[in-house]
Scaffold this motif. Structure first.
Motif, PDB file in Angstrom:
ATOM      1  N   PHE A  55      -5.596   8.335 -31.276  1.00 54.71           N
ATOM      2  CA  PHE A  55      -4.281   7.992 -31.555  1.00 54.71           C
ATOM      3  C   PHE A  55      -3.291   9.238 -31.999  1.00 54.71           C
ATOM      4  O   PHE A  55      -2.302   9.750 -31.655  1.00 54.71           O
ATOM      5  N   SER A  56      -3.970  10.162 -33.198  1.00 53.87           N
ATOM      6  CA  SER A  56      -3.347  11.286 -33.472  1.00 53.87           C
ATOM      7  C   SER A  56      -3.315  12.420 -32.265  1.00 53.87           C
ATOM      8  O   SER A  56      -2.036  13.006 -32.418  1.00 53.87           O
ATOM      9  N   ASN A  57      -4.343  12.436 -31.612  1.00 56.28           N
ATOM     10  CA  ASN A  57      -4.185  13.246 -30.468  1.00 56.28           C
ATOM     11  C   ASN A  57      -2.913  12.903 -29.549  1.00 56.28           C
ATOM     12  O   ASN A  57      -1.999  13.571 -29.238  1.00 56.28           O
ATOM     13  N   GLN A  58      -2.965  11.562 -29.617  1.00 58.09           N
ATOM     14  CA  GLN A  58      -1.772  10.868 -28.605  1.00 58.09           C
ATOM     15  C   GLN A  58      -0.352  11.105 -29.205  1.00 58.09           C
ATOM     16  O   GLN A  58       0.519  11.546 -28.591  1.00 58.09           O
ATOM     17  N   LYS A  59      -0.468  10.923 -30.707  1.00 56.90           N
ATOM     18  CA  LYS A  59       0.866  11.285 -31.259  1.00 56.90           C
ATOM     19  C   LYS A  59       1.137  12.567 -31.136  1.00 56.90           C
ATOM     20  O   LYS A  59       2.390  13.057 -30.885  1.00 56.90           O
ATOM     21  N   VAL A  60       0.487  13.826 -31.196  1.00 48.73           N
ATOM     22  CA  VAL A  60       0.691  14.992 -30.789  1.00 48.73           C
ATOM     23  C   VAL A  60       1.360  15.187 -29.609  1.00 48.73           C
ATOM     24  O   VAL A  60       2.436  15.772 -29.372  1.00 48.73           O
ATOM     25  N   GLU A  61       0.629  14.363 -28.477  1.00 49.97           N
ATOM     26  CA  GLU A  61       1.089  14.693 -27.232  1.00 49.97           C
ATOM     27  C   GLU A  61       2.498  14.142 -27.290  1.00 49.97           C
ATOM     28  O   GLU A  61       3.559  14.728 -26.536  1.00 49.97           O
ATOM     29  N   PHE A  62       2.693  12.929 -27.720  1.00 49.70           N
ATOM     30  CA  PHE A  62       4.070  12.383 -27.642  1.00 49.70           C
ATOM     31  C   PHE A  62       5.091  13.190 -28.312  1.00 49.70           C
ATOM     32  O   PHE A  62       6.047  13.232 -27.848  1.00 49.70           O
ATOM     33  N   SER A  63       4.644  13.446 -29.504  1.00 53.36           N
ATOM     34  CA  SER A  63       5.806  14.360 -30.288  1.00 53.36           C
ATOM     35  C   SER A  63       6.257  15.673 -29.370  1.00 53.36           C
ATOM     36  O   SER A  63       7.369  15.839 -29.188  1.00 53.36           O
ATOM     37  N   ASN A  64       5.129  16.088 -28.795  1.00 47.63           N
ATOM     38  CA  ASN A  64       5.379  17.407 -27.917  1.00 47.63           C
ATOM     39  C   ASN A  64       6.488  16.892 -26.723  1.00 47.63           C
ATOM     40  O   ASN A  64       7.357  17.474 -26.629  1.00 47.63           O
ATOM     41  N   GLN A  65       5.980  15.647 -26.169  1.00 50.27           N
ATOM     42  CA  GLN A  65       6.809  15.172 -25.125  1.00 50.27           C
ATOM     43  C   GLN A  65       8.219  15.070 -25.681  1.00 50.27           C
ATOM     44  O   GLN A  65       9.280  15.327 -25.108  1.00 50.27           O
ATOM     45  N   ILE A  66       8.265  14.278 -26.863  1.00 54.53           N
ATOM     46  CA  ILE A  66       9.642  13.911 -27.385  1.00 54.53           C
ATOM     47  C   ILE A  66      10.381  15.236 -27.600  1.00 54.53           C
ATOM     48  O   ILE A  66      11.611  15.408 -27.094  1.00 54.53           O
ATOM     49  N   SER A  67       9.632  16.333 -28.240  1.00 50.99           N
ATOM     50  CA  SER A  67      10.736  17.510 -28.437  1.00 50.99           C
ATOM     51  C   SER A  67      11.075  18.309 -27.234  1.00 50.99           C
ATOM     52  O   SER A  67      11.990  18.751 -27.093  1.00 50.99           O
ATOM     53  N   GLN A  68       9.834  18.095 -26.188  1.00 49.76           N
ATOM     54  CA  GLN A  68      10.287  18.560 -24.992  1.00 49.76           C
ATOM     55  C   GLN A  68      11.641  17.727 -24.299  1.00 49.76           C
ATOM     56  O   GLN A  68      12.647  18.166 -23.880  1.00 49.76           O
ATOM     57  N   GLN A  69      11.597  16.533 -24.591  1.00 51.43           N
ATOM     58  CA  GLN A  69      12.589  15.701 -23.936  1.00 51.43           C
ATOM     59  C   GLN A  69      13.969  15.852 -24.585  1.00 51.43           C
ATOM     60  O   GLN A  69      14.958  16.145 -24.143  1.00 51.43           O
ATOM     61  N   GLY A  70      13.654  16.128 -25.890  1.00 51.11           N
ATOM     62  CA  GLY A  70      14.857  16.455 -26.740  1.00 51.11           C
ATOM     63  C   GLY A  70      15.750  17.761 -26.533  1.00 51.11           C
ATOM     64  O   GLY A  70      16.980  17.733 -26.326  1.00 51.11           O
ATOM     65  N   GLN A  71      14.619  18.848 -26.040  1.00 44.95           N
ATOM     66  CA  GLN A  71      15.130  19.975 -25.639  1.00 44.95           C
ATOM     67  C   GLN A  71      15.808  19.652 -24.476  1.00 44.95           C
ATOM     68  O   GLN A  71      17.237  20.318 -24.234  1.00 44.95           O
ATOM     69  N   GLN A  72      15.200  18.933 -23.496  1.00 49.14           N
ATOM     70  CA  GLN A  72      15.854  18.887 -22.216  1.00 49.14           C
ATOM     71  C   GLN A  72      17.321  18.228 -22.359  1.00 49.14           C
ATOM     72  O   GLN A  72      18.063  18.434 -21.880  1.00 49.14           O
ATOM     73  N   LEU A  73      17.313  16.996 -23.258  1.00 51.49           N
ATOM     74  CA  LEU A  73      18.520  16.528 -23.565  1.00 51.49           C
ATOM     75  C   LEU A  73      19.502  17.365 -24.105  1.00 51.49           C
ATOM     76  O   LEU A  73      20.784  17.394 -23.578  1.00 51.49           O
ATOM     77  N   ASN A  74      19.140  18.136 -24.992  1.00 50.24           N
ATOM     78  CA  ASN A  74      20.117  19.060 -25.520  1.00 50.24           C
ATOM     79  C   ASN A  74      20.782  20.017 -24.389  1.00 50.24           C
ATOM     80  O   ASN A  74      22.061  20.112 -24.507  1.00 50.24           O
ATOM     81  N   ASN A  75      19.609  20.364 -23.628  1.00 54.11           N
ATOM     82  CA  ASN A  75      20.197  21.306 -22.419  1.00 54.11           C
ATOM     83  C   ASN A  75      21.109  20.489 -21.829  1.00 54.11           C
ATOM     84  O   ASN A  75      22.063  21.217 -21.381  1.00 54.11           O
ATOM     85  N   ALA A  76      20.702  19.317 -21.478  1.00 56.10           N
ATOM     86  CA  ALA A  76      21.447  18.569 -20.630  1.00 56.10           C
ATOM     87  C   ALA A  76      22.926  18.304 -21.254  1.00 56.10           C
ATOM     88  O   ALA A  76      23.984  18.528 -20.448  1.00 56.10           O
ATOM     89  N   GLN A  77      22.931  18.243 -22.550  1.00 52.30           N
ATOM     90  CA  GLN A  77      24.069  17.924 -23.223  1.00 52.30           C
ATOM     91  C   GLN A  77      25.052  19.067 -23.109  1.00 52.30           C
ATOM     92  O   GLN A  77      26.121  18.901 -22.998  1.00 52.30           O
ATOM     93  N   ASN A  78      24.419  20.291 -23.353  1.00 52.88           N
ATOM     94  CA  ASN A  78      25.303  21.501 -23.399  1.00 52.88           C
ATOM     95  C   ASN A  78      25.866  21.852 -22.009  1.00 52.88           C
ATOM     96  O   ASN A  78      27.000  22.181 -21.806  1.00 52.88           O
ATOM     97  N   GLN A  79      24.879  21.347 -20.907  1.00 46.31           N
ATOM     98  CA  GLN A  79      25.549  21.791 -19.650  1.00 46.31           C
ATOM     99  C   GLN A  79      26.573  20.966 -19.325  1.00 46.31           C
ATOM    100  O   GLN A  79      27.488  21.410 -18.677  1.00 46.31           O
TER     101      GLN A  79
END
Lengths: 431, 1098
Positions: free
Chosen positions: B561-585
């Motif tokens: 689970f913790s492995n998964q969680k790390v992965e998820f959080s990575n994914q989330i931050s990635q997605q967040g960044q993408q979201l941010n970018n998208a927002q900026n754009q």
């Protein structure tokens, strides 16, 4: 604290000798080169106090050691301070018999001079003998019983040009001095009236005192041109008093001779300009007859071919011709050709004169550029008015309007070489 | 010597003087004591004429003097006139005829020109008994002198006074010079002598007159008359040229008979015309040239007129100033109502080529103009554009040019306007395309943003699911653990029971020896117990094993689970960044879109204006140039010049409605609204649908106070042009002024809709919104205005005011707003003033004072700032400085009631604690029982170190209040202050009256109630006083002094309970208020609650 020095009476001859060795044509050249007024230089040679700075500069140029020849400027006689004397340029006066006539100029001038209220304007490039002509005229006027006054504006110090009032006072004083009449400035100068009016009253007084015609020669009139406002006022005044002669007998006794070397560039209305009335005399270089006459008077025997050869190099430039004659007299064995062979180089007979000209144009970039433009052209070239004036007063050019060419072949060749020479080092620096 | 004189005046005895008609004219007129003037070109023989005339007059016994203006000189008018007088003294030989010294001393106190006048009347006319003529030559030289009018006035006066002083008839003036009468006569014709004198016409030599000249020619010709005729043909009798040609003949070669014409022509060509610039000595032709080229503003026009004369031979004379200028130059002459070139020499020298070259040097666009004219006005590539055109415009601005110039410049402007419109059109298209592209990009970005958001949501969901799963597993682990624990627990218990059983069986065993049966039983029991223990142990072991397994499982799961969680959080931050970018754009795209839209709109707007003005001017295209010139003059505030330009245009074409509008605008700017109105009406008569004229007419009517008419004018403009934002805005202002705020807001809204960047409309809307109390909305409106134009100081200031009206919480924002205003314009002293007020409200008194002082430094007459500064200084008790400040305010504005009133306050040094009632207290005698002590009043002076009863000062305060009240009888503050002053002076009844007046104006004036209470109390009106204090505390429950005084009053009325409450309220508000504490002690003493009384020490 002494700020001024003067030449010790014992050393006057020393400095005059040094001056001759330096081979200037006249004191004005030295003054121009050192960028000081002729008045200062003249004071120096006459043992009068000169500002310490200037004293050193002159000594430096003439290769003199200031300490050896100087005297504290403050130790002067009271009598000397009070008396302003205008020195006749002692080195310029030549034996009268050597004067070369340029008919019909002399006759025409003199004919004019005897007319009531006359005005003569003598114009010519530097070193064409304007002053000699003026001196000749004054001499003849004196013989006729006229009073004469000779005034060289270059002998006015810079402070005289600070205001019209100051200048006119100097003018009046110098004239009465030259006429040997007492200074009566105090009686005639009133704050109540304009300077011009005061000056006029002063002259009226002079004319009354003299009781006969006065010939007033103003030499180096150019000196006042740069002070445009003052020049306009002064020249209008001259024109004004000239016009007075038309209706007032008293003023008919004033005869004016104006001497100048450059075009008049003071903006003047023609009705208030003395340069639009009177008799204009343009002094040109000698023609072949005059050179021949000159040679005869100098006892230099040259045949016509030789004279033509000389003139192909220096034209009728009186000073350059004279220098050649002087050299021939000193070295009779030397043939003219030999003498002139190295004329253009820095070892020839004209070296000092040419060096002086070179120094003068080197000081002013615009003059230098103008010369550069001119020497390579076969036709007269168009130049700006300012360099034309500068070169005119140096006597370096012949000009018509805004077009000019070198006054003689000597100048053209010399400057061609010098300018190439002066550019060479700059090219050498390039890698 | 030559027999001729070229240049300069001829001497009086000159034998070959040519007499002309003018000689007779001048002589006759002067003999008749007429004033004369000879105004003519240079070198026409004016001065010679003077010399000759003087000679003739002298012979007749007339005393003459000549003053040449150029000779006089002088630093000032004093020296000038003095020298003038002195010239006359010596000319008239009066030097020894009067006491000069004394005379001059007498004159020193007189004005310069009066000295001359005095000299003429007192000395000249007395000493000289013959007729007198004063010639003033070169009169044009006085043009440069500031005091020339003094001279002219004096000459004129000498003429005018002839009737009163017949002696003056003996005196005649003759003025000579080169100037047009226009130059010498200015607007004020009263002072000029040029309309009383006789003009002497000076013409060239005629053949019959010129005979004396023939003498000198005899040497060189057998036919001097013919030679002279030829000379005069060339010179047309021009004196200078005639003399010059004669001299050339005299000094030249002999002219054979029959060759006169060719020889003279050759002479003229070789010696005068060829290379004329260098042969022109003495100067003559160069003078004419100089005069023609002397005036940068007029030269082109002169040259063009001259060019026309040259081309057409002659043109009609119209006495225009330009023609007069040309005539005075001497170049042209008027004959039979037409202008001609004076003579063939001038025509050869100043020939067509010369004029062309001069014109091309004068005009910056000469080549283009020539080429354009050459192409029959078709070659558009020759027209000027952009910078060149601007430069040409600047160059042409202050000049009067020829028709060709204007035609050319007009064509250039038209061409440029066409191009601008075309460019604007394509630019607008481009911008629209860009806007569309930006829009598409924005949509795309929007989609991307949504996708990213969806993805993020999914990931978050999965994470939540996983978390739930882990939680479940953990729960299970917990269950298992609990199970395991129970099992262990059980096992332990069984072990205990087992051993107990053994002990018991051992004991039993002892008994078993006695009874075997029971021993057996015991052993059985023991065995069973052992068995049970074994079972339990076994189960425990089993359970433990199982627990271990479960734990292991859990561990694995957790790790996973913790492995998964790390992965998820990575994914989330990635997605967040993408979201941010998208927002900026997205934001960027939106911004770009907005910008592109705005630009497109602006361009469309400009395009509209451009095409409107183009449309409007289609008929008057030829005048675009003139109009643009007049507008450019207006923009430099040179309205009068602009007006005359427009009048010129309208004279040519009265149907040019745009010129009418522009003229109206100029008048409008000059605040001549009636005139402006006339112009707009004129424009509307030509074109009723001129929206610009309509809206301008509206503005003018507005200025004239006719608001309804203004509104209807705006409405008409709007009807024609629905999108006329300015008209909407102006209409709003008119409605606002009429008090109809709603309609005003509506109008502003329309203006803003049409042009969202219309900062003024936003600003106006803000003002209107403040008016109806919608402060927050107003602030938004101001925000828009300042966003659009950050330098909009007015909007910043208004914004600050609105913010500060929202209370102390928003005061910092208000101050920021004022600071912005100052950033936009550091000299806005009003911003500094409001800023100071805001700072004062914040309690930053020093900063406030500084702000006021900055305002005052910019505008020392800013009474409000002086007043406000005084108020703040009073607040920090710097009363003297405050009084000075108030007095500066009243000095500036003696009707400044507030300042007078505030000055009164400062003089009274009014403080909040002022006028507390004296307290009746009990003296405390140490050792005595307090309860038995009867109270008796003792006066305890309250501490007031600042207050020295300074009656004179209070009187001054009273005066100050009276001034304020005289200015504004409704000034409640001043009435209240006057009450205080009167109260202090013991004039209690009057004080009551004054307080009551204040209270009539403001029933909620707490301090006035308080003051009234004090006065009533002093008069023994205790009940009334109580009522007054109560009103004060009702209005202002924090009013300590009122509470306290109320307490004292109640104590006096022996209402101890109420008194105690009042005293407590005062102490509550200020626990350190000594008098209030003492009051409470006193009250308590009366009530008998001695326990609350603090016994003073000693």
């Amino acid at each position: 604290m002494s700020r001024s020095l003067r030449v010790h009476p014992q050393h006057i001859e020393t400095v005059r000798l040094a001056y001759r060795k330096a081979r200037f044509s006249r004191q004005k050249e030295l003054a121009n080169e050192l960028e000081m007024s002729l008045a200062t230089v003249s004071k120096f040679f006459n043992g009068k106090p000169v500002d310490w700075d200037y004293f050193e500069k002159i000594c430096d140029r003439l290769g003199l050691i200031p300490d050896e020849i100087s005297l504290d400027g403050n130790n002067k006689d009271v009598s000397e301070i009070n008396k302003i004397t205008i020195e006749h340029s002692w080195q310029d006066s030549k034996p009268v018999s050597l004067y070369v006539n340029r008919p019909p100029i002399e006759e025409r001038c003199f004919e004019t001079l005897v007319q009531p209220g006359s005005l003569i304007r003598i114009k010519g490039s530097g070193l064409t003998g304007k002053t000699l002509l003026a001196t000749e005229l004054l001499k003849r006027a004196l013989e006729r019983g006229y009073q004469t006054a000779y005034l060289n504006l270059h002998l006015a110090s810079d402070t005289e040009f600070e205001s019209l009032d100051q200048f006119l006072k100097w003018f009046c004083l110098s004239v009465s001095d030259s006429l040997d009449l007492p200074n009566r400035l105090e009686d005639h100068w009133s704050e109540r009236f304009s300077s011009q009016h005061n000056c006029r009253k002063y002259f009226e007084d002079l004319l009354v005192q003299a009781q006969r015609p006065i010939v007033l020669c103003i030499d180096e009139t150019d000196r006042i041109f740069p002070h445009q406002k003052m020049a306009a006022d002064f020249l209008s005044w001259l024109r004004g008093v000239h016009e007075l002669a038309k209706i007032q007998e008293l003023w008919q006794n004033l005869r004016i001779v104006l001497v100048h070397s450059t075009e008049v560039y003071v903006p003047l209305n023609i009705h208030s300009s003395p340069f639009n009335v009177g008799v204009p005399i343009e002094l040109k270089d000698f023609d072949i007859k005059q050179v021949q006459d000159f040679a005869r008077r100098q006892s230099v025997s040259l045949n016509e071919a030789e004279i033509r050869y000389l003139m192909s190099l220096v034209g009728g430039h009186p000073n350059l011709v004279g220098t050649a004659f002087d050299a021939l007299k000193l070295m009779p064995v030397q043939s003219l050709k030999g003498l002139l062979q190295h004329a253009v180089t820095s070892s020839g007979i004209y070296r000092d004169h040419l060096e002086h000209l070179w120094r003068m144009i080197s000081l002013h970039a615009d003059l230098r550029d103008a010369v550069a433009k001119m020497i390579n052209a076969s036709q007269p070239v168009k130049l700006l008015p300012e360099p034309i004036r500068g070169l005119q007063s140096l006597g370096l050019i012949k000009s018509t309007g805004n077009y000019a060419m070198p006054r003689c072949e000597l100048y053209r060749r010399y400057f061609q070489e010098r300018l190439v020479e002066s550019q060479a080092p700059a090219a050498g620096v390039m890698p | 010597m030559s027999m001729y004189q070229v240049g300069g005046s001829l001497p009086a005895n000159f034998s070959r003087y040519v007499k002309r008609q003018a000689d007779e004219d001048l002589y006759e007129q002067v003999k008749n004591h007429e004033y004369c003037y000879v105004l003519n070109a240079r070198q026409m023989g004016k001065s010679s004429l003077r010399v000759q005339t003087m000679k003739r007059l002298r012979a007749d016994g007339v005393v003459c003097a000549e003053v040449d203006i150029t000779r006089i000189g002088g630093e000032n008018s004093g020296q000038w006139f003095n020298s003038f007088v002195d010239e006359l003294i010596s000319s008239f030989k009066l030097t020894n005829r009067f006491d000069q010294q004394a005379w001059w001393e007498r004159c020193d106190s007189l004005t310069p020109s009066y000295r001359l006048s005095l000299f003429i009347k007192e000395i000249l006319l007395r000493e000289v008994t013959q007729p007198i003529v004063i010639f003033i030559d070169e009169i044009d030289s006085v043009l440069d002198l500031s005091f020339k009018d003094d001279l002219f006035a004096l000459i004129r006066a000498c003429y005018n006074q002839r009737a009163d002083n017949p002696e003056l008839k003996r005196l005649t003036f003759v003025l000579l010079g080169t100037a047009t009468p226009n130059e010498l006569i200015r607007d004020d014709t009263i002072y000029t002598p040029f309309n009383i004198g006789k003009a002497i016409d000076l013409q060239g030599f005629r053949l019959a007159e010129a005979k004396p000249l023939a003498q000198g020619l005899q040497k060189k010709t057998d036919n001097p008359r013919e030679v002279l005729r030829q000379i005069l043909w060339w010179s047309r009798g021009q004196p200078f040229l005639t003399q010059k040609l004669c001299q050339l003949v005299e000094l030249g070669e002999r002219i054979p008979a029959g060759e006169e014409q060719t020889r003279i022509a050759k002479l003229v060509k070789l010696r005068v015309i060829r290379n004329w610039e260098s042969q022109d000595n003495p100067q003559h032709l160069r003078t004419i040239r100089g005069r023609l080229l002397s005036d940068a503003a007029l030269s082109v026009q002169w040259l063009t007129i001259y060019q026309q004369i040259l081309q057409e031979g002659s043109i009609e004379a119209n006495n225009s100033s330009e023609q007069m200028d040309l005539r005075i130059s001497g170049l042209v002459v008027q004959r039979e109502g037409r202008l001609w070139v004076y003579n063939p020499i001038y025509r050869c020298v100043f020939n067509k080529n010369w004029v062309d070259e001069q014109l091309s040097q004068q005009r910056p666009y000469a080549d283009n103009l020539r080429a354009w004219k050459g192409s029959n006005c078709q070659d558009k590539s020759q027209l000027l554009q952009g910078q060149t055109l601007r430069e040409a415009q600047t160059w042409a601005d202050d000049k009067r040019l020829s028709a060709d110039d204007y035609e050319f410049l007009n064509a250039s402007f038209r061409w440029e306007a066409d191009q601008i419109v075309a460019e604007a059109r394509s630019e607008a298209q481009l911008q629209e395309q860009q806007a569309k592209a930006a829009e598409a990009k924005a949509t795309e970005a929007d989609q991307q943003f949504e996708t990213a958001q969806r993805q993020l949501l999914q990931i978050k969901q999965r994470l939540a699911e996983e978390e739930q799963r882990v939680a479940k597993v953990e729960q299970r682990v917990a269950q298992e653990e609990r199970k395991a624990q129970t099992a262990e627990h059980k096992a332990k218990r069984w072990t205990t029971i087992g051993s107990g059983a053994i002990v018991a069986s051992a004991l039993l065993g002892t008994f078993a020896a006695i009874s075997g049966e029971s021993a057996n039983k015991a052993i059985q029991q023991q065995k069973a117990a052992e068995q049970k223990t074994k079972d339990v142990e076994e189960r425990t072991t089993q359970l433990t094993t199982k627990l271990g397994e479960v734990r292991k499982d859990l561990h694995y799961q957790k790790v996973e689970f913790s492995n998964q969680k790390v992965e998820f959080s990575n994914q989330i931050s990635q997605q967040g960044q993408q979201l941010n970018n998208a927002q900026n754009q997205k934001e960027q795209a939106q911004k770009q879109e907005q910008k592109a839209r705005k630009q497109a709109q602006n361009i469309k707007h400009n395009l509209r204006i451009a095409s409107i003005s183009l449309e409007q001017n289609k008929e008057n295209l030829a005048d675009i140039w003139g109009i643009s010139r007049s507008v450019s003059l207006m923009s430099r505030k040179r309205y009068t010049e602009s007006l005359s330009e427009l009048e010129r245009l309208l004279e040519k074409n009265p149907q040019n409605n745009f010129a009418w509008v522009a003229k109206g605008f100029a008048y409008y700017e000059m605040e001549q609204y009636e005139e402006a109105l006339k112009c707009y009406e004129a424009a509307l008569r030509i074109n009723l649908n001129d929206a610009l004229a309509l809206s301008q007419r509206g503005n003018t009517l507005f200025k004239l106070g006719n608001l309804e008419a203004a509104i209807s004018s705006y409405d008409q403009a709007i009807k024609i042009d629905q999108n006329y934002a300015e008209a909407w805005n102006d209409k709003g202002v008119a409605w606002f002024t009429l008090g109809n705020i709603e309609k005003a807001v509506e109008s502003y809204k329309r203006a803003i809709e049409i042009n969202p960047d219309y900062s003024e409309a936003w600003y106006n809307q803000g003002i209107a919104l403040v008016h109806i109390g919608a402060i927050e909305k107003a602030i938004e409106s101001y925000d828009r205005a300042t966003n659009i134009n950050p330098d909009y100081a007015d909007a910043w200031i208004r914004r600050g005011l609105a913010l500060s009206s929202l209370g102390i919480e928003r005061i910092d924002e208000a101050i920021d707003s004022y600071d912005e205003a100052l950033k936009a314009n550091e000299n806005r002293f009003d911003a500094l003033y409001f800023r100071g007020l805001a700072l004062y409200r914040k309690g930053e008194t020093q900063a406030a004072i500084e702000s006021f002082e900055r305002a005052i430094a910019i505008n020392p007459n800013y009474a409000s700032a002086w007043h406000a500064r005084g108020v703040v200084l009073s607040w920090i008790k710097q009363y003297e400085a405050a009084i000075e400040s108030f007095e500066r305010a009243t000095d500036i504005n003696p009707n400044y009631a507030d300042a007078w009133s505030s000055r009164g306050d400062a003089l009274l040094r009014q403080e909040p604690t002022e006028n507390l009632l004296l307290l009746p207290v009990t003296t405390v005698v140490p050792g005595n029982s307090l309860s038995n002590q009867r109270p008796y009043p003792v006066v305890i002076e309250r501490p007031r170190p600042m207050i020295i009863r300074d009656t004179e000062r209070i009187e001054r305060a009273l005066d100050s209040y009276n001034r304020a009240i005289a200015i504004n009888p409704m000034h409640a503050g001043a009435l209240y202050g006057r009450g205080n002053a009167l109260f202090r002076l013991g004039r209690t009844e009057e004080a009551i009256a004054s307080y009551n007046q204040a209270l009539q104006l403001n029933r909620n004036y707490d301090r006035a109630w308080y003051g009234l209470g004090n006065a009533q109390f002093r008069l023994g009106l205790t009940e009334e006083a109580l009522a007054s204090y109560s009103r004060a505390t009702d209005i202002n429950p924090k009013y300590i002094g009122a509470w306290y005084n109320r307490g004292v009053t109640l104590l006096k009325l022996e209402r101890y309970g109420d008194a105690l409450e009042s005293a407590n309220r005062a102490i509550e508000l200020n626990p350190e208020m000594g008098v209030a504490i003492r009051l409470r002690e006193e009250i308590l003493r009366h009530i008998g609650r001695t326990e609350d009384v603090n016994v003073p020490e000693q």
